[in-house]
Structures are given as structure tokens and as C-alpha cells.
Design a protein around this motif. Structure first.
Motif, short mmCIF file in Angstrom:
data_model
loop_
_atom_site.label_atom_id
_atom_site.label_comp_id
_atom_site.label_asym_id
_atom_site.label_seq_id
_atom_site.Cartn_x
_atom_site.Cartn_y
_atom_site.Cartn_z
N ASN A 126 40.70 -29.61 -14.60
CA ASN A 126 40.72 -30.15 -13.25
C ASN A 126 39.31 -30.07 -12.68
OD1 ASN A 126 43.68 -30.40 -12.64
ND2 ASN A 126 43.65 -28.19 -12.92
N ASP A 127 39.01 -30.93 -11.72
CA ASP A 127 37.90 -30.67 -10.82
C ASP A 127 38.42 -29.59 -9.87
OD1 ASP A 127 36.19 -30.61 -8.59
OD2 ASP A 127 35.56 -32.68 -8.92
N GLU A 128 38.07 -28.33 -10.14
CA GLU A 128 38.70 -27.21 -9.44
C GLU A 128 38.42 -27.23 -7.94
OE1 GLU A 128 40.88 -25.44 -10.74
OE2 GLU A 128 40.56 -25.65 -12.89
N ALA A 129 37.26 -27.71 -7.53
CA ALA A 129 36.98 -27.81 -6.10
C ALA A 129 37.95 -28.77 -5.43
CB ALA A 129 35.53 -28.26 -5.88
N VAL A 130 38.21 -29.89 -6.08
CA VAL A 130 39.17 -30.88 -5.56
C VAL A 130 40.59 -30.33 -5.64
CG1 VAL A 130 40.14 -33.18 -5.91
CG2 VAL A 130 37.67 -32.82 -6.11
N TYR A 131 40.90 -29.66 -6.75
CA TYR A 131 42.25 -29.15 -6.98
C TYR A 131 42.64 -28.12 -5.92
CZ TYR A 131 46.09 -26.75 -9.41
OH TYR A 131 47.29 -26.19 -9.75
N PHE A 132 41.75 -27.17 -5.63
CA PHE A 132 42.09 -26.14 -4.65
C PHE A 132 42.16 -26.71 -3.24
CE2 PHE A 132 41.50 -23.19 -8.08
CZ PHE A 132 42.33 -22.13 -7.75
N LYS A 133 41.37 -27.72 -2.98
CA LYS A 133 41.47 -28.38 -1.68
C LYS A 133 42.83 -29.07 -1.55
CE LYS A 133 37.71 -30.06 -0.03
NZ LYS A 133 36.52 -30.91 0.22
N ALA A 134 43.30 -29.64 -2.66
CA ALA A 134 44.62 -30.28 -2.66
C ALA A 134 45.73 -29.24 -2.47
CB ALA A 134 44.83 -31.03 -3.97
N LEU A 135 45.58 -28.06 -3.09
CA LEU A 135 46.56 -26.99 -2.89
C LEU A 135 46.61 -26.56 -1.43
CD1 LEU A 135 46.03 -24.69 -6.02
CD2 LEU A 135 47.84 -26.36 -5.64
N TYR A 147 42.83 -19.22 1.75
CA TYR A 147 42.38 -18.81 0.40
C TYR A 147 42.01 -20.02 -0.44
CZ TYR A 147 42.94 -17.61 -4.53
OH TYR A 147 42.75 -17.50 -5.88
N TYR A 148 42.85 -21.04 -0.43
CA TYR A 148 42.58 -22.23 -1.24
C TYR A 148 41.30 -22.93 -0.78
CZ TYR A 148 47.31 -21.81 -3.21
OH TYR A 148 48.44 -21.37 -3.86
N HIS A 149 41.08 -22.99 0.52
CA HIS A 149 39.86 -23.62 1.03
C HIS A 149 38.62 -22.82 0.58
CE1 HIS A 149 41.02 -27.09 3.31
NE2 HIS A 149 41.92 -26.42 4.02
N MET A 150 38.71 -21.48 0.63
CA MET A 150 37.59 -20.66 0.18
C MET A 150 37.31 -20.87 -1.31
SD MET A 150 37.69 -16.97 2.12
CE MET A 150 39.29 -16.49 1.42
N GLU A 151 38.38 -20.89 -2.11
CA GLU A 151 38.20 -21.10 -3.54
C GLU A 151 37.59 -22.47 -3.82
OE1 GLU A 151 39.58 -18.75 -6.55
OE2 GLU A 151 38.46 -17.90 -4.86
N SER A 152 38.00 -23.47 -3.07
CA SER A 152 37.47 -24.81 -3.25
C SER A 152 35.96 -24.83 -3.04
CB SER A 152 38.15 -25.79 -2.27
OG SER A 152 37.55 -27.07 -2.35
N SER A 153 35.51 -24.21 -1.96
CA SER A 153 34.07 -24.18 -1.67
C SER A 153 33.31 -23.41 -2.74
CB SER A 153 33.82 -23.53 -0.30
OG SER A 153 34.43 -24.28 0.73
#
Length: 389
Positions: A126-135, A147-153
Motif C-alpha cells: 500500500n501507499d501507507e500514507a494514503v492507506y492510514f489517511k483512508a482508515l 492515531y491514523y492521521h498521525m501514522e499517515s503523516s
């Protein structure tokens, strides 16, 4: 030729998308003649039976502990990466011709003194930055959203660091590959489709009126997809004689009470089933109503292999290469989604033709073994990889 495969999760049994992709690739690499060492840093300790199954394809398995603590939340590295810091100190044999990283989570292994950066290949699940923003968009829990927004950044920053150390990339998503290639033309990147795991594809008999969804029931984006279907499509489908909505997946023992707000008439839930074969066989078609996500939704590919035509949202089929109205049906608005299901319910011949077209597409374009063989040879032509038929 010897390769180290580094995973954030034990690859067997292949009971969810990431494992399906990784396990299929391990088997292909072994068939191609590679001597494999496996390094895993995950939460769950595999059983002896699971270890024995993997030893059929790899020579050495090394397990390391995944440790996380609350202080990791304020670290610059993503928590998913920080919790696998022990990878940098694991004793390794070294002298690997190549090191295959199965995703960004295992980034700390690049700090291991036995790893030479010019041998490293990254499999991009996955593009993990995009994936965590989607979560973050999918969950309603405020703490989880933060948490998901922090992980995305943090993953966005990590991907820049990764580019400084790794120049070989294998993308599971054709869409993400094209985007990366335009931005990084000098990297040795390639679209490597997920492995087709079945030698012979299945085919529905189109006798039942069962609509199937299979996915991890603990993931917020899958929960959101099911809730969207239950809210917008399921009430309309209840008018269909014999209709049932079949949901299956691993809940990791988490509550399924998030479904209780909906009319569950004719809904059958299989929580953590041992096998999915009978569930696929019972179905007429598969739905993938995902609203948020990244990478390739392997549930779509798995459904086609297992004999079900697919109706999906745009998110649910992106990166697969499948073509709307040729291999798959795509709809994003509820009334369109319902109309597509009704169309296939009323015309079994059209459903069968759609399935056959999608399976032929996979046979033609998802030759994981051949693409991987050619890629490895292109990296070092002096070491041709043995083809085992």
C-alpha cells in the motif's frame, strides 16, 4: 542465489490479503530456485504446524519480537515501524544476494549491519500514507482517527527516507506504480501483480441468490463497507426471493455489535471461518463496497479466482487493471450498485460471461512468476534464475 524475505507478519496461513500476496511470492521464489531465509517480526507466534508448512519452501526462519509502548506514539517513526525496531539487532547470516522487504513496516531492518542497501527490494503493498489517511476516514472512533492521521503523516516522511536507501520497488497496485514511476523515473520500479493462487479457477453454478463479502472484520474500512451495504443496498435486496447476504472474515475476537444497528434479516455472518471454500461456492456474486482504502483490494481478485463475478465501488477495484463492464461491474451510488446486482441476478448468462472475462484477464495479466523472474534477471543478468515448470 540466496534471498532474505523480511515480513511484518507470519505469512502462513494465507488468510488475509497481505498474507495471500506474501505467501504466494515465497512459493514462486522457491519454485524459481531461490534459497530463502525468512525473518518475521509480528505479534502472533506461529504454531509448529504453521512453521513446518513454511519450512517446505524456506531454509531458515528467524522470529523476532514486536514490542510497542505508549511512548512510541510521540516518536518520529510510525508506531507500526517503531514496534519492529528489534529487526535492526537480529543476528543474520548475511551475504544475501537480495533482501525483499514485505512492506514499509520492516524499515528498521535497513539499520541491521548485515543488510547491504544495494541488495534491497521493497514490495509495496500500500501507499501507507494514503492507506492510514483512508482508515482515518473510515473509523468513527475519535482516538483511532487521531492515531491514523498521525501514522499517515509519519509514513509520508518515512517514504522519503526509504527513497534515499532503496531504489528497487515492486508495486502490487498498477495505479500506485504509475504514480511512483512518474515521480521517481530513475528507480527500478515495476508493477508485480499479486500471485494467482489457484491452478484451476472455480465457477459459480448461479443457482443461489447469495451475495458474498469476505474481508477482515476488525478493519475499519471493511466495517465501513459492510455498513454502507447494510444501510443502502440490503433493504432493497430483501425483496429478492432467496436472497441472503453472506459476510465472512476474521474478527480477531472483536465484537461485531457494530452491525446491530441494521436490519440483519437474511444476513449470515461467518466469524473467523476455518475455510472459505464453501462460502465462495454458496455465492452468486461478490460485492466489494469499500468507501476508503489504498493499494489493491485482494478480496476482489480472490473472489474472481474462486468463481464469483464482482460488483465493486471505484475504490474496491482500483489498481487491479480490471475494466468496468468488461471484467467487473463498478458503481458508487447506492441505486446504481443495487441496479448492477439486480442485472446479474436477472441474467445468469451475463453473470457467467462477466466471470469468464475477469478470469481470462487474470490468466493473461497476473503471471506473477514470469514477471518476477524477468525482474530479478534484469537486476543482475549474470545470475539467471532457474525456471522450474
Amino acid at each position: 542465489m540466496r534471498m532474505l524475505v523480511v515480513c511484518s507478519d507470519f505469512p502462513y496461513p494465507a488468510d488475509h490479503g497481505g498474507r495471500v500476496d506474501t505467501w504466494g511470492r515465497i512459493k514462486v521464489l522457491a519454485e524459481l530456485g531461490w534459497k530463502l531465509h525468512l525473518l518475521v517480526c509480528g505479534k502472533q507466534q506461529p504454531s509448529k504446524e504453521e512453521m513446518d508448512a513454511v519450512y517446505e519452501y524456506v531454509e531458515v526462519i528467524t522470529l523476532c519480537d514486536r514490542r510497542s509502548k505508549l511512548a512510541d506514539l510521540i516518536h518520529a517513526a510510525p508506531m507500526q515501524v517503531r514496534s519492529r525496531s528489534s529487526l535492526q539487532n537480529v543476528e543474520l547470516a548475511g551475504d544475501y544476494d537480495y533482501v525483499l522487504l514485505e512492506g514499509d513496516y520492516v524499515y528498521p531492518v535497513l539499520q541491521n549491519p548485515k543488510i547491504k542497501h544495494d541488495t534491497v527490494i521493497l514490495r509495496v503493498h500500500n501507499d501507507e500514507a494514503v492507506y492510514f489517511k483512508a482508515l482515518a476516514r473510515s473509523t468513527k472512533n475519535v482516538a483511532h482517527k487521531m492515531y491514523y492521521h498521525m501514522e499517515s503523516s509519519k509514513f509520508a516522511a518515512l517514504q522519503k527516507k526509504m527513497l534515499e536507501k532503496v531504489d528497487k520497488y515492486l508495486f502490487i497496485s498498477s495505479k500506485e506504480f504509475e504514480t511512483f514511476r512518474k515521480q521517481n523515473p530513475s528507480a527500478k520500479s515495476l508493477f508485480l501483480p499479486p500471485p494467482v493462487t489457484k491452478g484451476t479457477f472455480e465457477a459459480s453454478d448461479f443457482q443461489s441468490k447469495h451475495v458474498v463479502f469476505i474481508g477482515s472484520l476488525f478493519m475499519p474500512n471493511n466495517r465501513e463497507a459492510i455498513q454502507w451495504y447494510l444501510a443502502h443496498i440490503h433493504p432493497l435486496m430483501l425483496k429478492e426471493p432467496g436472497y441472503k447476504f453472506i459476510v465472512a472474515g476474521n474478527s480477531r475476537k472483536q465484537s461485531l455489535s457494530w452491525m446491530d444497528a441494521y436490519d440483519l434479516t437474511n444476513v449470515i455472518v461467518h466469524d473467523t471461518p476455518k475455510t472459505l471454500d464453501d462460502i465462495y461456492k454458496s455465492g452468486y456474486l461478490f460485492v466489494n463496497p469499500m468507501q476508503n482504502g489504498a493499494g489493491v483490494k485482494l478480496k476482489t481478485i480472490e473472489a474472481i479466482q474462486n468463481g464469483l463475478p464482482v460488483i465493486s465501488t471505484s475504490i474496491g477495484y482500483e489498481g487491479t487493471g480490471l475494466v468496468d463492464n468488461q471484467h467487473i461491474m463498478v458503481a458508487d451510488r447506492p441505486e446504481q450498485f443495487y441496479g448492477k446486482i439486480k442485472q446479474l441476478f436477472d441474467n445468469p448468462q451475463a453473470a457467467r460471461a462477466l466471470l469468464e472475462a475477469s478470469q481470462n484477464f487474470l490468466r493473461t495479466h497476473y503471471n506473477h512468476k514470469e514477471v518476477l523472474r524477468e525482474y530479478m534477471q534484469s537486476l543482475n543478468a549474470s545470475y539467471p534464475v532457474k525456471q522450474v515448470l
